[in-house]
Scaffold this motif. Structure first.
Motif, PDB file in Angstrom:
ATOM      1  N   TRP A 174       0.833  -1.215   0.000  1.00 57.15           N
ATOM      2  CA  TRP A 174       0.000   0.000   0.000  1.00 57.15           C
ATOM      3  C   TRP A 174       0.860   1.254   0.000  1.00 57.15           C
ATOM      4  CZ3 TRP A 174      -3.995  -1.583   4.343  1.00 57.15           C
ATOM      5  CH2 TRP A 174      -4.952  -2.444   3.778  1.00 57.15           C
ATOM      6  N   VAL A 175       1.901   1.256   0.825  1.00 58.79           N
ATOM      7  CA  VAL A 175       2.789   2.424   0.882  1.00 58.79           C
ATOM      8  C   VAL A 175       3.500   2.622  -0.445  1.00 58.79           C
ATOM      9  CG1 VAL A 175       4.902   3.317   1.944  1.00 58.79           C
ATOM     10  CG2 VAL A 175       3.096   2.351   3.380  1.00 58.79           C
ATOM     11  N   ASP A 176       4.040   1.534  -0.984  1.00 58.17           N
ATOM     12  CA  ASP A 176       4.753   1.593  -2.253  1.00 58.17           C
ATOM     13  C   ASP A 176       3.859   2.140  -3.362  1.00 58.17           C
ATOM     14  OD1 ASP A 176       7.231   0.211  -3.943  1.00 58.17           O
ATOM     15  OD2 ASP A 176       5.314   0.090  -5.018  1.00 58.17           O
ATOM     16  N   ARG A 177       2.631   1.627  -3.453  1.00 58.83           N
ATOM     17  CA  ARG A 177       1.743   2.050  -4.533  1.00 58.83           C
ATOM     18  C   ARG A 177       1.231   3.466  -4.330  1.00 58.83           C
ATOM     19  NH1 ARG A 177       4.016   0.416  -7.730  1.00 58.83           N
ATOM     20  NH2 ARG A 177       2.363   0.691  -9.282  1.00 58.83           N
ATOM     21  N   THR A 178       1.023   3.879  -3.082  1.00 59.84           N
ATOM     22  CA  THR A 178       0.628   5.272  -2.825  1.00 59.84           C
ATOM     23  C   THR A 178       1.701   6.220  -3.328  1.00 59.84           C
ATOM     24  OG1 THR A 178      -0.732   4.712  -0.886  1.00 59.84           O
ATOM     25  CG2 THR A 178       0.081   6.970  -1.042  1.00 59.84           C
ATOM     26  N   LEU A 179       2.955   5.922  -3.011  1.00 57.70           N
ATOM     27  CA  LEU A 179       4.051   6.780  -3.457  1.00 57.70           C
ATOM     28  C   LEU A 179       4.179   6.770  -4.968  1.00 57.70           C
ATOM     29  CD1 LEU A 179       6.703   5.857  -0.725  1.00 57.70           C
ATOM     30  CD2 LEU A 179       5.458   8.027  -0.949  1.00 57.70           C
ATOM     31  N   HIS A 180       4.052   5.591  -5.572  1.00 62.21           N
ATOM     32  CA  HIS A 180       4.212   5.501  -7.021  1.00 62.21           C
ATOM     33  C   HIS A 180       3.070   6.192  -7.758  1.00 62.21           C
ATOM     34  CE1 HIS A 180       5.349   3.806 -10.930  1.00 62.21           C
ATOM     35  NE2 HIS A 180       4.048   3.596 -11.105  1.00 62.21           N
ATOM     36  N   LEU A 181       1.828   5.895  -7.377  1.00 62.57           N
ATOM     37  CA  LEU A 181       0.696   6.469  -8.096  1.00 62.57           C
ATOM     38  C   LEU A 181       0.614   7.979  -7.905  1.00 62.57           C
ATOM     39  CD1 LEU A 181      -2.134   3.817  -7.567  1.00 62.57           C
ATOM     40  CD2 LEU A 181      -0.576   4.097  -9.489  1.00 62.57           C
ATOM     41  N   SER A 182       1.143   8.473  -6.804  1.00 63.06           N
ATOM     42  CA  SER A 182       1.172   9.924  -6.593  1.00 63.06           C
ATOM     43  C   SER A 182       2.067  10.628  -7.602  1.00 63.06           C
ATOM     44  CB  SER A 182       1.647  10.245  -5.172  1.00 63.06           C
ATOM     45  OG  SER A 182       0.720   9.767  -4.210  1.00 63.06           O
ATOM     46  N   ASP A 287      -1.028  10.642   5.300  1.00 66.08           N
ATOM     47  CA  ASP A 287      -1.210   9.435   4.486  1.00 66.08           C
ATOM     48  C   ASP A 287      -0.437   8.265   5.071  1.00 66.08           C
ATOM     49  OD1 ASP A 287       1.422  10.121   3.855  1.00 66.08           O
ATOM     50  OD2 ASP A 287       0.888  10.994   1.922  1.00 66.08           O
ATOM     51  N   LEU A 288      -0.624   7.099   4.464  1.00 67.20           N
ATOM     52  CA  LEU A 288       0.043   5.889   4.953  1.00 67.20           C
ATOM     53  C   LEU A 288       1.561   5.970   4.902  1.00 67.20           C
ATOM     54  CD1 LEU A 288      -2.378   3.225   3.410  1.00 67.20           C
ATOM     55  CD2 LEU A 288      -1.970   3.593   5.854  1.00 67.20           C
ATOM     56  N   PRO A 289       2.172   6.533   3.832  1.00 64.93           N
ATOM     57  CA  PRO A 289       3.634   6.611   3.822  1.00 64.93           C
ATOM     58  C   PRO A 289       4.210   7.451   4.961  1.00 64.93           C
ATOM     59  CG  PRO A 289       2.782   6.870   1.596  1.00 64.93           C
ATOM     60  CD  PRO A 289       1.602   6.906   2.517  1.00 64.93           C
ATOM     61  N   SER A 290       3.396   8.276   5.608  1.00 65.79           N
ATOM     62  CA  SER A 290       3.883   9.119   6.700  1.00 65.79           C
ATOM     63  C   SER A 290       3.964   8.379   8.029  1.00 65.79           C
ATOM     64  CB  SER A 290       2.975  10.347   6.856  1.00 65.79           C
ATOM     65  OG  SER A 290       2.947  11.124   5.681  1.00 65.79           O
ATOM     66  N   LEU A 291       3.405   7.163   8.095  1.00 74.58           N
ATOM     67  CA  LEU A 291       3.476   6.376   9.317  1.00 74.58           C
ATOM     68  C   LEU A 291       4.819   5.665   9.426  1.00 74.58           C
ATOM     69  CD1 LEU A 291      -0.064   4.692   9.263  1.00 74.58           C
ATOM     70  CD2 LEU A 291       0.652   6.644  10.652  1.00 74.58           C
ATOM     71  N   THR A 292       5.243   5.425  10.644  1.00 71.83           N
ATOM     72  CA  THR A 292       6.443   4.631  10.864  1.00 71.83           C
ATOM     73  C   THR A 292       6.107   3.150  10.711  1.00 71.83           C
ATOM     74  OG1 THR A 292       6.067   4.382  13.238  1.00 71.83           O
ATOM     75  CG2 THR A 292       7.268   6.360  12.510  1.00 71.83           C
ATOM     76  N   ALA A 293       7.132   2.318  10.581  1.00 73.00           N
ATOM     77  CA  ALA A 293       6.904   0.879  10.462  1.00 73.00           C
ATOM     78  C   ALA A 293       6.185   0.314  11.685  1.00 73.00           C
ATOM     79  CB  ALA A 293       8.227   0.155  10.214  1.00 73.00           C
ATOM     80  N   PRO A 294       6.576   0.677  12.919  1.00 71.19           N
ATOM     81  CA  PRO A 294       5.819   0.175  14.076  1.00 71.19           C
ATOM     82  C   PRO A 294       4.367   0.648  14.082  1.00 71.19           C
ATOM     83  CG  PRO A 294       7.988   0.941  14.768  1.00 71.19           C
ATOM     84  CD  PRO A 294       7.821   1.365  13.337  1.00 71.19           C
ATOM     85  N   GLU A 295       4.120   1.872  13.650  1.00 70.28           N
ATOM     86  CA  GLU A 295       2.745   2.369  13.586  1.00 70.28           C
ATOM     87  C   GLU A 295       1.919   1.574  12.576  1.00 70.28           C
ATOM     88  OE1 GLU A 295       3.123   7.102  14.805  1.00 70.28           O
ATOM     89  OE2 GLU A 295       3.526   6.470  12.737  1.00 70.28           O
ATOM     90  N   LEU A 296       2.503   1.261  11.431  1.00 64.49           N
ATOM     91  CA  LEU A 296       1.783   0.473  10.433  1.00 64.49           C
ATOM     92  C   LEU A 296       1.460  -0.924  10.960  1.00 64.49           C
ATOM     93  CD1 LEU A 296       3.436   1.386   7.015  1.00 64.49           C
ATOM     94  CD2 LEU A 296       0.994   1.424   7.532  1.00 64.49           C
ATOM     95  N   THR A 297       2.403  -1.530  11.658  1.00 62.37           N
ATOM     96  CA  THR A 297       2.153  -2.848  12.247  1.00 62.37           C
ATOM     97  C   THR A 297       0.999  -2.775  13.238  1.00 62.37           C
ATOM     98  OG1 THR A 297       4.462  -3.518  11.978  1.00 62.37           O
ATOM     99  CG2 THR A 297       3.161  -4.700  13.632  1.00 62.37           C
ATOM    100  N   GLU A 298       1.010  -1.752  14.066  1.00 59.52           N
ATOM    101  CA  GLU A 298      -0.055  -1.552  15.052  1.00 59.52           C
ATOM    102  C   GLU A 298      -1.396  -1.321  14.370  1.00 59.52           C
ATOM    103  OE1 GLU A 298      -1.063   1.945  18.292  1.00 59.52           O
ATOM    104  OE2 GLU A 298       1.053   1.365  18.005  1.00 59.52           O
ATOM    105  N   LEU A 299      -1.390  -0.542  13.294  1.00 64.43           N
ATOM    106  CA  LEU A 299      -2.616  -0.214  12.573  1.00 64.43           C
ATOM    107  C   LEU A 299      -3.211  -1.438  11.887  1.00 64.43           C
ATOM    108  CD1 LEU A 299      -4.664   1.818  11.511  1.00 64.43           C
ATOM    109  CD2 LEU A 299      -3.023   2.433   9.719  1.00 64.43           C
ATOM    110  N   MET A 300      -2.378  -2.242  11.253  1.00 65.71           N
ATOM    111  CA  MET A 300      -2.883  -3.433  10.565  1.00 65.71           C
ATOM    112  C   MET A 300      -3.482  -4.424  11.564  1.00 65.71           C
ATOM    113  SD  MET A 300      -2.359  -2.761   7.388  1.00 65.71           S
ATOM    114  CE  MET A 300      -2.309  -4.220   6.357  1.00 65.71           C
ATOM    115  N   SER A 301      -2.849  -4.565  12.724  1.00 69.81           N
ATOM    116  CA  SER A 301      -3.383  -5.442  13.754  1.00 69.81           C
ATOM    117  C   SER A 301      -4.736  -4.937  14.240  1.00 69.81           C
ATOM    118  CB  SER A 301      -2.395  -5.533  14.921  1.00 69.81           C
ATOM    119  OG  SER A 301      -2.915  -6.323  15.969  1.00 69.81           O
ATOM    120  N   LEU A 302      -4.866  -3.616  14.390  1.00 72.69           N
ATOM    121  CA  LEU A 302      -6.129  -3.027  14.823  1.00 72.69           C
ATOM    122  C   LEU A 302      -7.214  -3.236  13.774  1.00 72.69           C
ATOM    123  CD1 LEU A 302      -7.850  -1.324  16.740  1.00 72.69           C
ATOM    124  CD2 LEU A 302      -6.849   0.729  15.679  1.00 72.69           C
ATOM    125  N   GLN A 303      -6.874  -3.092  12.502  1.00 72.13           N
ATOM    126  CA  GLN A 303      -7.864  -3.301  11.456  1.00 72.13           C
ATOM    127  C   GLN A 303      -8.399  -4.736  11.487  1.00 72.13           C
ATOM    128  OE1 GLN A 303      -6.635  -2.238   7.479  1.00 72.13           O
ATOM    129  NE2 GLN A 303      -8.476  -3.068   6.532  1.00 72.13           N
TER     130      GLN A 303
END
Length: 382
Positions: A174-182, A287-303
């Motif tokens: 998701w992060v990779d594609r957000t950066l690329h499509l932007s 946006d998602l690319p602005s999150l840190t790696a630990p934040e993304l891990t926490e967010l995916m677990s919450l989802q």
């Protein structure tokens, strides 16, 4: 978040891009697409509605797209033997590729400013004599990009059943594609989403989501940015409307479903779906690319935790939409605040909420249950 190196780019037989995102590096991805497909030339267009100041996508070629095929004919499963699919591999972890039947796509021709929704002004207008100008209801090429994101090769799985390792890979994609499509010429906003269930129009059962690169800022985002701008004008140059909503929810504690160190999940005070949840990062990020790696891990677990609660509410998987609201590419980024919106039309075990005349014709929504009651139900099924 650091972009992973364990990705492999290839090209399908019709020229579309496909990218493998692997849970770990070193997996060879060299199998060619053996299908003899015609060159990919999507012919969508966008048409402007001067009454609602909005763009509508017209993609007539999608009328013939694949619709709920048998599992043995699923185009998102790996290619196995003579069963040639969209993914020329006998297995995969996460894959993204250009949609074969996209809503948007085509070459950018430098048409100029077409960002709609009032963010940078509507096209056309009235001539000096009060008559509509030539560009009053323009039709433009539907440039942009639509990608499919396959979460797993397992046709019978789902997002809530992905391993932590796989969730990390999905987040990285998701992060990779957000950066690329932007960076794609003509793209003004990147939207990541998942439609789960035929009840809301999903045409494939395989666990997957999508990413749209719109050639305009959507009307929903435009209205949110306008509200955020008014809030900032009245409360100071550093004030954020969305941060204020978070603070209000935390103070009242009526609709909060879950809190983690970095995120808050709550039922909104004015939801439009019977079971709707909003997830916000506590710190102000666009946006998602602005999150840190630990934040993304926490967010995916919450989802995953929240989606499991949806299943426990009705003792079965139910249809839902997961929508990531990110800042536009070029406008309103300082006003935007990343959020995840989860919505389900399921309002009772065997009853769906339909958007009939009041909702569809007037955009006037009616909720049948108090949001505070819905929040309590979500908390009870933890």
């Amino acid at each position: 978040m650091t972009i992973p190196t364990n990705k492999t780019r290839t090209v399908l037989s019709d020229g579309r891009e496909l990218i493998y995102f692997d849970d770990r590096p070193g997996i060879p991805r060299t199998a060619p697409d053996l299908r003899n497909l015609a060159p990919h030339r999507p012919q969508s267009e966008i048409r402007y509605d001067p009454v609602l100041d909005d763009w509508v996508i017209v993609a007539a070629h999608r009328q013939t797209r694949t619709n709920l095929p048998a599992a043995s004919e699923c185009p998102l499963c790996p290619t196995r033997g003579a069963s040639l699919s969209e993914i020329p591999a006998d297995d995969y972890h996460v894959v993204t590729f250009e949609n074969r039947f996209p809503s948007l796509g085509g070459a950018y021709e430098g048409r100029g400013d077409i960002a709609g929704g009032g963010v940078r002004g509507a096209p056309g207008g009235l001539a000096d004599d009060g008559a509509p100008s030539a560009a009053f209801q323009p039709i433009e090429p539907g440039v942009g990009r639509c990608e499919v994101v396959c979460f797993t090769s397992d046709h019978t799985s789902s997002f809530v059943r992905l391993s932590p390792e796989r969730l990390h890979t999905v987040a990285a994609a998701w992060v990779d594609r957000t950066l690329h499509l932007s960076q794609v010429p003509g793209v003004e906003q990147v939207f990541i989403f998942e439609n789960r269930g035929a009840e809301i129009g999903a045409t494939l059962d395989h666990p997957h989501g999508q990413i749209y690169g719109y050639p305009f800022v959507t009307s929903r985002t435009s209205r949110a940015l306008a509200s955020a701008a008014r809030w900032r004008d009245g409360h100071g140059s550093t004030s954020c409307l969305f941060c204020a909503i978070i603070a209000d929810e935390r103070e009242k504690r009526l609709r909060i479903v879950e809190e983690t160190p970095s995120f808050i999940a709550f039922v909104p005070a004015a939801p439009r779906f019977p079971y709707e949840l909003h997830v916000y990062p506590r710190r102000h990020v666009p946006d998602l690319p602005s999150l840190t790696a630990p934040e993304l891990t926490e967010l995916m677990s919450l989802q995953v935790d929240l989606l499991r609660r949806y299943e426990r509410l009705f003792d079965k998987p139910i249809p839902y939409m997961a929508c990531w609201h990110q800042a536009p590419v070029r406008v309103g980024r300082d006003l935007s605040h990343l959020s995840l919106q989860l919505m389900s039309p399921q309002r009772a075990p065997n009853v769906l909420k339909f958007f009939a005349s009041s909702e569809s014709g007037m955009h006037a929504y009616t909720m049948d249950v108090l949001p505070e009651t819905i929040a309590a139900r979500f908390r009870d099924v933890k």
